[in-house]
Design an enzyme around this catalytic site. Structure first.
Site, PDB file in Angstrom:
ATOM      1  N   HIS A 163       0.555  -1.137   0.184  1.00 44.47           N
ATOM      2  CA  HIS A 163      -0.132  -0.063  -0.322  1.00 44.47           C
ATOM      3  C   HIS A 163       0.578   1.363   0.393  1.00 44.47           C
ATOM      4  CE1 HIS A 163      -4.045   1.873  -0.220  1.00 44.47           C
ATOM      5  NE2 HIS A 163      -2.697   2.795   0.881  1.00 44.47           N
ATOM      6  N   TYR A 201       1.653   5.662  -2.722  1.00 47.58           N
ATOM      7  CA  TYR A 201       2.198   6.627  -1.815  1.00 47.58           C
ATOM      8  C   TYR A 201       3.420   6.904  -3.093  1.00 47.58           C
ATOM      9  CZ  TYR A 201      -2.281   6.615   0.269  1.00 47.58           C
ATOM     10  OH  TYR A 201      -3.951   6.789   1.082  1.00 47.58           O
ATOM     11  N   PHE A 232      -7.719   1.730  -8.982  1.00 53.04           N
ATOM     12  CA  PHE A 232      -6.902   2.056  -9.471  1.00 53.04           C
ATOM     13  C   PHE A 232      -5.939   2.587 -10.648  1.00 53.04           C
ATOM     14  CE2 PHE A 232      -5.441  -2.690  -9.576  1.00 53.04           C
ATOM     15  CZ  PHE A 232      -5.682  -2.644 -10.854  1.00 53.04           C
ATOM     16  N   HIS A 233      -6.653   2.753 -11.521  1.00 48.81           N
ATOM     17  CA  HIS A 233      -6.885   3.202 -12.745  1.00 48.81           C
ATOM     18  C   HIS A 233      -7.085   4.840 -12.550  1.00 48.81           C
ATOM     19  CE1 HIS A 233      -5.968  -0.983 -15.020  1.00 48.81           C
ATOM     20  NE2 HIS A 233      -5.563   0.082 -15.936  1.00 48.81           N
ATOM     21  N   ARG A 266     -11.505  -9.265 -11.150  1.00 45.98           N
ATOM     22  CA  ARG A 266     -10.744  -8.714 -11.990  1.00 45.98           C
ATOM     23  C   ARG A 266      -9.757  -9.782 -12.354  1.00 45.98           C
ATOM     24  NH1 ARG A 266      -7.033  -6.877  -6.625  1.00 45.98           N
ATOM     25  NH2 ARG A 266      -4.968  -5.604  -8.198  1.00 45.98           N
TER      26      ARG A 266
END
Lengths: 585, 54, 167, 69
Positions: free
Chosen positions: A234, A238, A386-387, A448
């Site tokens: 994760h 960032y 996340f796209h 997915r």
């Protein structure tokens, strides 16, 4: 911020550094091109429009797409951006360019090794494959070259971070009483949490997966290596996002014609990311058996609070744009938006990336929720999310700012701003269509990471429209995104091909309305924040990791027994967490 | 860039009311969507009660 | 440190949002009783599931008046059993484990969804209501045949339900 | 023009998510729109936007940004 004394483009100021950054950017763009092609082929394969290869090989497409775009494209670009940020804001070159080329080389070699291992999967004649996707969950196994490449790449990125620290240390000894310039502050805080978080994946790869793929150890634990992956998995998000944030903070206000609204708050935001990025990874494991609910709840609280710096960023960045717009004559509650420089692809791309990130923020809030994860876990919703983040907030910002960076790094004018504008708009529209359909498909259960989401025996119950229509939206969106990538690469190539001019604006970044003098000194105390970050990571991870090892041994059930002291630690820890959760429930 | 500036606005005379307006709209959208997603999409879904040991 | 009034307002609103989210989730846990998959089940040896009292012969069994346990083994690239038949209006607990890599056990379009990790037994309980059919798929990439890994959950009216003969 | 040509182009692009999401929201409110209807709605919205952009600014404010670049 006194850049007047040293005017000229970045290339004029730091020719050696400019060459490194250029090379890193070109490496990143090559990855972008190949990755985007894989993306297009995947869309067509999944939707059964065009299947060039057997579905068994689809997962090599997917691995290549993910690794090239989220690791290679984004990280090569961001080491370039941070190098620019540190050298520009400290107004000094790097300490030793041979060292700099060293880490670049390490990252490049690592990428090539991992890439070769993945591409081997397409050819039966090459005894090599790495169709393990970007998450490489054991016991799925890749060729050792893949793990080795990954390790080298990550070590290279650490050395890059050290490079920026070396610059800062040298600068600090000459300027002992000055505040850390904001861009350098951002690069350093990001480096710190990147190093903390990538320890997890480094341990997983070097201690377990690499020896195991070489046959040195017999088995590895699926849950332990998976948890170590998400320890990093994760925070890496960032790592991609912070350079985009930095560009929104230090570049966007300037291009809007204004100043950064608040330097102190920008520092607060980056400190929050430093301390909260890593102790949140378990929220990717809400549905994992073998991890207690209490641990999941704690991590959720951390994750939710990690929304704060992003929400604060939204305000500061928009306010900075508004400042620019009003200085350019904008008025009214919304009318000021018209006074922004939409003609400039650098601005338009970044602003639209920010707008899409606001939408991504919402699906991210859903993903952060513990029990609602049952609804969306591993569906196409996540891919839609996340796209919008890495795929737009980051990627579109990087592409848009390339239109500013490239002239700075080459002294050549951007080939066509109009094509640039068309490119960023195309990306925006393509991603709108694609990610909207992905989110909605996910809600009805479309998974997915699959070559063929078409199953016999049941249909997805679509609330609005039809499955065919959602698929069409993805196909059109994916195609537009691919065209947009091609346009981007065309502009880059044509620009580099062009001839040098001397009419380019000087290198620089935004000034601030409220400067560092308003920021408490403690914000610059990197040692303090790092210590707090480490403590939080230990609090969030010591017990879950100890519990996993206690239950399953270091090498998984059937493997070796766990060390005694871990059992004791787990027993005590579990008792504490249970009573804490008892209080909550 | 500065050639396009019509006026200089300092920190104390700048109230980002447009930002406040935009961000308030965002706040409302997010709140409504959250409630919708949690209580309608999630809790209204089939096989909802997951886990509760009877 | 000077913070603009509007920004203070936004800071407060943001905190409100965050706390509101956490409270909603807590309500789901405490008020509705949604539990997360956790570590309450003992670990199993994935290499010797054949010796396990339940997973050696997975399937549906009745454990109470309206309560059923479903044992499922996930492996590349199938679930054993593939099709699961349970009665409507009953409490069904799935116990799912893997004998090779990480899989998932996801009832399509519902909230019944869990990861399946070798060595762990994922345990989730659902209340079935209306009769009907749902797809069950593996949503975690598990190898080259991942997309073939599917089954079906058939919820039949209570009076039509009967347990299959043990083999 | 009340808005620069580039600004207009961006505004049209921003209409895309608005239309797409509006359609999703409407379905949940019980109003189903076909793809064609959605297309027509989008065209109408673009038309309104264009009309607004080309119409003279009644307040007669001077705009400085835009296509002069």
């Amino acid at each position: 911020m006194s850049l007047g004394a040293n005017s000229g483009t970045y290339l004029d100021q730091f020719p050696g550094e400019a060459k490194v950054i250029r090379t890193a950017f070109y490496s990143s763009f090559i990855a972008l091109g190949i990755g985007a092609l894989m993306g297009l082929l995947q869309v067509f394969h999944r939707l059964d429009i065009l299947r060039l290869i057997p579905s068994e090989d689809y997962y090599s497409y997917l691995t290549l797409h993910a690794v090239l775009l989220v690791l290679t494209f984004s990280i090569f670009f961001l080491v370039g951006v941070f190098t620019w940020a540190v050298t520009t804001s400290l107004d000094r070159g790097l300490e030793d360019l041979r060292y700099t080329w060293g880490w670049y080389g390490l990252m490049a070699v690592g990428t090539l090794m991992a890439g070769v291992a993945i591409i081997g999967g397409f050819f039966d004649s090459i005894p090599m494959s790495a169709a393990v996707l970007y998450t490489f969950y054991a016991p799925l196994q890749a060729h050792p070259l893949f793990y080795l490449g990954l390790a080298l790449f990550i070590v290279g990125s650490w050395l890059a971070g050290l490079d920026w620290f070396r610059s800062w240390w040298a600068w600090r000894s000459e300027n002992p009483d000055e505040r850390i310039p904001l861009p350098t502050f951002m690069a350093l805080t990001t480096t710190l949490f990147w190093i903390i978080s990538s320890m997890g994946v480094a341990i997983s790869v070097v201690v377990f997966l690499l020896p195991w793929s070489l046959g040195l150890i017999g088995q590895v634990d699926a849950l332990l290596t998976r948890t170590l992956f998400w320890f990093f998995g994760h925070a890496v998000v960032y790592f991609w996002l912070m350079p985009a944030y930095m560009l929104w903070y230090v570049m966007l206000p300037k291009i809007s014609g204004g100043k950064l609204f608040s330097d102190p708050l920008a520092r607060v935001v980056f400190v929050l990311f430093l301390i909260l990025s890593t102790p949140t990874g378990i929220h990717h494991q809400y549905l994992d058996p073998g991890i207690a609910e209490g641990f999941k709840f704690i991590v959720m609280v951390n994750t939710m609070f990690l929304l704060l710096p992003s929400l604060l960023t939204a305000f500061t960045v928009v306010a900075s744009m508004e400042h620019g717009a009003r200085q350019r004559g904008g008025t009214g509650y919304f009318g000021w938006l018209r006074a922004l420089p939409w003609r400039d692809p650098v601005f338009a791309g970044m602003a639209l990336a920010g707008l899409m990130f606001a939408a991504a923020g919402f699906s991210g809030m859903i993903n952060a929720g513990m029990n609602i994860n049952y609804l969306v876990h591993n569906t196409w919703w996540i891919v839609g999310h996340f796209h919008l983040t890495i795929g737009t907030a980051v990627a579109l910002t990087f592409m848009a700012t390339t239109y500013w960076f490239l002239p700075q790094l080459t002294n050549k004018e951007i080939w066509s701003k109009s094509v640039g504008l068309a490119q960023v708009l195309l990306w925006f529209v393509g991603m709108t269509l694609m990610s909207n359909a992905m989110h909605r498909s996910g809600l009805v259960g479309v998974p997915r990471r699959t070559a063929e989401p078409q199953y016999s025996g049941f249909d997805y119950e679509v609330a609005a429209g039809s499955m065919a229509e959602l698929n069409m939206q993805v196909a059109i969106g994916g195609t537009l995104l691919f065209i947009s990538t091609l346009l981007f690469l065309t502009v880059v190539v044509m620009t580099v091909w062009g001839s040098k001019v001397d009419t380019l604006p000087a290198n620089g970044y935004a000034e601030t309305l409220s400067g560092p003098e308003d920021a408490p000194l403690v914000l610059d105390n990197l040692k303090l924040w790092t210590a707090i970050a480490v403590v939080l990571v230990v609090l969030a991870y010591a017990l879950p990791l100890a519990s996993i090892i206690g239950r399953r041994g270091l090498f998984g059930p059937g493997g070796s027994p766990s060390p005694q002291f871990i059992d004791t630690l787990v027993f005590t820890g579990q008792a504490i967490v249970d009573s804490a959760v008892g209080v909550i429930r | 860039m500065s050639s396009k500036l019509q006026r200089e606005i300092g920190h104390d005379e700048f109230d980002p009311k447009g930002t406040l307006a935009l961000i308030t709209i965002y706040f409302v959208i997010i709140s409504v969507l959250w409630i919708f997603m949690y209580f309608v999409e999630f809790l209204g879904n089939d096989l909802t009660v997951v886990g509760a040991i009877a | 440190m000077k913070i603009h009034t509007y920004e203070k307002f936004w800071l407060a609103a943001s905190m409100l949002l965050i706390v509101g989210f956490i409270l909603t989730i807590t309500y789901g846990t405490v008020g509705i009783g949604i539990a997360m998959v956790d570590d309450s089940a003992d670990t199993v040896d994935p290499d010797n599931l054949g010796d396990h009292p339940k997973f050696s012969d997975p399937g549906v069994e009745q454990v109470g008046e309206n309560e059923y346990d479903v044992y499922v083994r996930a492996l590349q690239f199938a679930f054993i059993p593939g099709d699961v038949e349970v009665p409507a209006n009953s409490t069904v607990t799935f116990h799912v484990t893997s004998s090779d890599v990480i899989h998932s056990y996801s009832v399509v379009g519902t909230n019944a969804n869990t990861m399946v990790i070798p060595g762990e037994v994922a345990t989730i309980t659902v209340e079935t209501e209306e009769p009907g059919e749902h797809g069950i798929i593996c949503t975690e990439y598990c190898g080259s045949g991942h997309h073939n890994m599917a089954g079906k959950l058939i919820i039949v009216p209570e009076d039509e339900f009967e347990l299959e003969e043990e083999q | 023009m009340r808005i620069s040509r580039a600004g207009l182009l961006v505004a049209i692009a921003v209409l895309v998510p608005i239309v797409v999401e509006l359609r999703t929201v409407l379905v949940h409110l019980g109003v189903e729109m076909s793809v064609t209807e959605t297309g027509l709605l989008a065209a109408a919205m673009v038309g309104v936007l264009l009309a607004w952009a080309v119409a003279p600014d009644v307040r007669g404010r001077k705009r400085s940004n835009g296509e002069s670049e």
